[in-house]
Design an enzyme around this catalytic site. Sequence first.
Site, PDB file in Angstrom:
ATOM      1  CG  ASP A 133      -1.906  -1.079   1.268  1.00 32.29           C
ATOM      2  OD1 ASP A 133      -2.201  -1.635   0.189  1.00 32.29           O
ATOM      3  OD2 ASP A 133      -2.402  -1.400   2.371  1.00 32.29           O
ATOM      4  NE  ARG A 134       0.263   8.269  -1.768  1.00 29.70           N
ATOM      5  CZ  ARG A 134      -0.481   9.360  -1.733  1.00 29.70           C
ATOM      6  NH1 ARG A 134      -1.801   9.239  -1.768  1.00 29.70           N
ATOM      7  NH2 ARG A 134       0.060  10.534  -1.678  1.00 29.70           N
TER       8      ARG A 134
END
Length: 234
Positions: A103-104
């Site tokens: 994920d970011r």
Amino acid sequence: MRIDKFMTEAGLLSRKECAAAVKRGLIAIDGVPAKNAADHIDPEKVTVTYRGETVEYRAFTYLMLNKPAGYVSATDDRFLPYVVELVSPQLQKIGLFPAGRLDRDTTGLLVLTNDGKLAHALLTPRHHVEKKYRFTCESPLSPDAEARFAAGLTIGDYECKPAVLEADADRMGGIITLTEGKYHQIKRMLFAVDNACTSLCRISFGNIPLDETLAPGEYRFLTAEEIASLKAQA
Ligand code: URA
């Protein structure tokens, strides 16, 4: 293969830098200074040296990146910083992509490669390649959390494979080992045990631990042993 292509794929020099290095006599083929960066070599049969050091030939490139928060696991993005822009301009030209996604806001070990076959084999749940994540959570983990992870949690309509949860003594975090990688999987697993993830870092991929000497945003080539170990697991 052209000498300049060989050097670019090795991640050492751009084509322009390679032409300049040839002119300065810095590149040798089997001990003989190269004459022209456009000359062809068979990398399987000759030894290429740059400034006297042997340059290993690899048909594919494998990097370990310590992904910083804020980057998307992608080869390109119109609006957001993306992981491939963290590598050198030469390495950005050889088709590297992340083997799997973080994920970011997740940090840690991300393998970047242009070996599509290996990446696919490492990511298929059938091969049970383990990924370990260090996490922290919003409140103490419930006493039954380990057992529920081991039994296989349900997230949405998906039944997760059994996972290992090793909680810290204060139960405000720990290590989770997965053999699959569904969208936001750990965040959703923690949600399923009435908690919330507050930080997440991947600390190993297969048998390869995150190299602690890499600062966030730094990367290095995987060693021959690390590549062999990934291939053995895939
Ligand atoms: N699980 C998540 O929720 N996010 C990641 O980035 C990786 C695993």
